[in-house]
Structures are given as C-alpha cells and as structure tokens.
Enzyme design. Structure first.
Site, PDB file in Angstrom:
ATOM      1  N   ARG A  86      17.820   3.608 -11.072  1.00 23.11           N
ATOM      2  CA  ARG A  86      17.191   3.014  -9.878  1.00 23.11           C
ATOM      3  C   ARG A  86      15.733   3.451  -9.733  1.00 23.11           C
ATOM      4  O   ARG A  86      15.235   3.634  -8.623  1.00 23.11           O
ATOM      5  CB  ARG A  86      17.980   3.353  -8.611  1.00 23.11           C
ATOM      6  CG  ARG A  86      19.406   2.873  -8.606  1.00 23.11           C
ATOM      7  CD  ARG A  86      19.523   1.353  -8.697  1.00 23.11           C
ATOM      8  NE  ARG A  86      20.911   0.964  -8.799  1.00 23.11           N
ATOM      9  CZ  ARG A  86      21.559   0.802  -9.957  1.00 23.11           C
ATOM     10  NH1 ARG A  86      20.913   0.967 -11.105  1.00 23.11           N
ATOM     11  NH2 ARG A  86      22.814   0.471  -9.982  1.00 23.11           N
ATOM     12  N   SER A 102      23.534  -1.753  -1.079  1.00 20.47           N
ATOM     13  CA  SER A 102      23.771  -0.306  -1.031  1.00 20.47           C
ATOM     14  C   SER A 102      22.570   0.382  -0.388  1.00 20.47           C
ATOM     15  O   SER A 102      21.469   0.318  -0.916  1.00 20.47           O
ATOM     16  CB  SER A 102      24.002   0.249  -2.434  1.00 20.47           C
ATOM     17  OG  SER A 102      25.132  -0.358  -3.024  1.00 20.47           O
ATOM     18  N   GLU A 129      18.021   3.841  -0.693  1.00 18.27           N
ATOM     19  CA  GLU A 129      17.594   2.957  -1.781  1.00 18.27           C
ATOM     20  C   GLU A 129      16.518   1.968  -1.325  1.00 18.27           C
ATOM     21  O   GLU A 129      15.563   1.736  -2.056  1.00 18.27           O
ATOM     22  CB  GLU A 129      18.797   2.213  -2.354  1.00 18.27           C
ATOM     23  CG  GLU A 129      18.491   1.404  -3.579  1.00 18.27           C
ATOM     24  CD  GLU A 129      19.739   0.938  -4.321  1.00 18.27           C
ATOM     25  OE1 GLU A 129      19.680  -0.134  -4.948  1.00 18.27           O
ATOM     26  OE2 GLU A 129      20.767   1.631  -4.268  1.00 18.27           O
TER      27      GLU A 129
END
Length: 366
Positions: free
Chosen positions: A175, A254, A358
């Site tokens: 990520r 998420s 995130e």
C-alpha cells in the site's frame, strides 16, 4: 537509483473547466468535506499539466482528485485549487495495456477480462480511477498492481517535465509507493501494464477466500470471468462495491491498513492476545519479509469490541465489514474521524498495535 526517463512537455497553457467555492463532497465516496476555493476539471494530459503549473507558479495549494475513493476532506474544505482528473484513454496492444489516469478502474478491469488477459482480474470492483492505483499500490484478493505495472508516466512538479518511471523506480511496497512517499511531487498521467494471455484463464489464485468461493485450490487457474464475478460478489457482500442507495458503501473501503509487525512487536502482540482472549486463540498471521509478520486490521478491530454496525451516530462501522467506516447520510468529517480515533484507541489499548489510516486526509488528521 537512476534518474527517471524524461521527455519535453509542451509548456503552452490550455483552457480548462473551473468552478469557484465548489462542493467537494459529491466527488468523494464518503460524500464528506467542505468546498474548494476553486475546482478545475481537466480532460487531457495537457490540461492537467497546465492546471498544475498554474497553481505551482502562483504558489496556490493544490489538491488532486480522481475518483475520490481514498479521500477524507475536512469539513472546512480546501483553500486552494482542487484539480479533478477526468482524462480518458484505454489502449490495449497485445498484452500491453496503457490507461489514462482518469479511466474508471473497475471498467478497465472488466475490459481486460473480456479480452482474455490475466493479471488484474482480482482487482475488480475497486472504486476509483487508474491514476490512483500506482500511488496506493492497490491490491486485493492476492493481487497488487505492482505485479503488472511496467511504467508510470507522470508530471514531475520539481523539474517541470513529464517523466517515465519504471516499475523499480516506483518503489512499490505494501500500500505504498514513491508517489505516496512524495505526494507533492508527481501527478500521474498514464499507467502501463504487462498482462498475461493464458487463453482465458486467470493468474494463479493466491487468496484462500477466493479459492474457497471458486471451489479450487490455491495456485489453480480459473476462467477469468468466473474470478472477476467471485471477487465482485465477495466485495459486494462486504459493502465494498459502490451503491448510491446503500449507505454501507459510503466509505473509502478499508479505512485501516493491515499492520506489519517486527518480530519483537509480534511477540508482544501475541502476549496481549493470550491475556485478552486466551491461549487457544491465534490471530491471522502472514509472512511480510525481513522477519516481519502482517496481521489483520479487521480481526483486531472486531476482537477489540468494535463489531459490524458499531456506533450510534451518523458515522458507523459498516454492517458488512469491520474495516469500513461509513457515512450513514448525515455525517460530517469530524463524526467520521471521531469514530476512527475511537477504534484506533481501542485497538491500541487492547493489543498494543497502532492502526494506520489508508485514506488520504486533507485539512484534518487522526
């Protein structure tokens, strides 16, 4: 690291569409955030570069908006120029795919599946635009874009030129990427992928949940369309496919990344798990390289007491997935952040693990 390949860019300013005191909430999947002083919509690469140069020359703060699926914008909005990327371009030559930054990602995945090409089929249903995928190194169900991206074409705000960065130069990790590490330097214009022709079959299935739904073993190859359909069904069951009528999908997917722990941190974490939940409870654990272990943020949130549907206010945890924080329709950004802080504090108190958000925050922070 070798400097990225460069080519000259036309420096002519190009007219673009613009609005003033423009609402930004409708441009995000959370439907949250105040207005921008100025909103510019760019439909070509030249328009993107022109708008970026204008803001940089004037010293005006700049916010890049794609599909808005990874943005948390403060209630006060953004004092500066918000640049909405609306470029289009889908070029498939053999197994080589080039996407303009403004291409809708899930539509592009569908087209590659229809063409019988493997490599991104497990990334179906992910909201947002193609230009965001290398920034976040988007991944799901055992695939990451870093496995198929060959080059990213971007405007370098430091040099004032368009640059082509190889996969290695993108510095991909979980990520994360060079673009995320230097958020004010690069503006992604186009992304190139190398896909795989396996006569309509997928890449090897890596994710246990996907394999179970498909009725196969990990490592098997399956018809591409079946994999895409299975992933879409799995995502929909978790509220991860956008639906304007379903507030469980008014989220950024998420909200927290899965924690990656050092060996020492993991042992401390296991001790906290045993103390809280008993010796027979084993948390999810996946090797993450260099002796580190990745565990599940969703598991941590649930075991810390924040179950599906948690919350009584206008911002709540999704009823379908503990990792998704949602706007039930009347929430403010501060409502959302209050819930995120409560969840993060609860997990830290229960297990000694710090969750990291995130989505990108604009004008606010956890």
């Amino acid at each position: 690291m070798a400097p990225p390949e460069r080519r000259a860019t036309d420096r002519t300013l190009v007219p673009v569409q613009e609005l003033h005191d423009a609402p930004l909430a409708p441009l995000t999947t959370f439907r949250l955030g105040g207005p921008a002083t100025r909103l510019v919509t760019a439909t070509t690469d030249d328009e993107v570069i022109s708008a970026v140069r204008e803001a940089d020359t004037a010293g005006t703060p700049l916010l890049i908006i794609g599909g808005g699926s990874n943005l948390v914008i403060g209630d006060k909005g953004f004092e500066g120029t918000a640049l909405r990327i609306a470029t289009r371009g889908f070029e498939l030559v053999g197994t080589t795919l080039e996407l303009a930054a403004g291409e809708v990602w899930t539509d592009a995945v569908a087209r590659t599946v229809e063409a019988g090409l493997a490599g991104i089929e497990c990334l179906a249903g992910i909201p947002g635009l193609a230009g965001a995928t290398p920034i976040q190194n988007v991944g799901a169900y055992g695939q990451e874009v870093s496995s198929t991206i060959t080059e990213v074409i971007a405007y370098d705000r430091h040099s004032g030129e368009t640059v082509t960065l190889s996969n290695a130069e993108c510095d991909f990790s979980y990520r994360h990427s060079r673009f995320k590490q230097h958020p004010d330097r690069f503006v992604v214009l186009r992304v190139r992928f190398a896909l795989e022709d396996r006569e309509g079959l997928s890449a090897p299935i890596k994710y246990a949940e996907t394999a179970r739904v498909l009725g196969v073993q990990a490592g098997d190859r399956v018809e591409l369309a079946a994999v895409r359909r299975a992933v879409l069904d799995l995502r929909a069951g978790k509220g991860m496919v956008l639906d304007p009528e379903d507030h469980d999908t008014w989220s950024a997917g998420s909200f927290f990344t899965n924690p990656i722990l050092t060996a020492e941190e993991y042992e401390t974490f296991l001790s906290r798990v045993r103390t809280r939940l008993g010796d027979d409870v084993a948390p999810p654990a996946y090797p993450a390289g260099d002796g580190r272990t990745k565990t599940s943020a969703a598991w941590l949130i649930d075991k810390a007491g924040f179950t599906k549907g948690y919350g009584s206010g206008p911002a709540r945890i999704s009823t379908k997935h503990t990792l998704a924080l949602t706007n039930r329709g009347e929430a403010t950004t501060e409502d959302l952040l209050a819930l995120a802080r409560e969840v993060a504090a609860g997990v830290r108190e229960a297990f000694g693990v710090t969750l990291v958000n995130e989505p990108v925050t604009v004008g606010v922070s956890l």
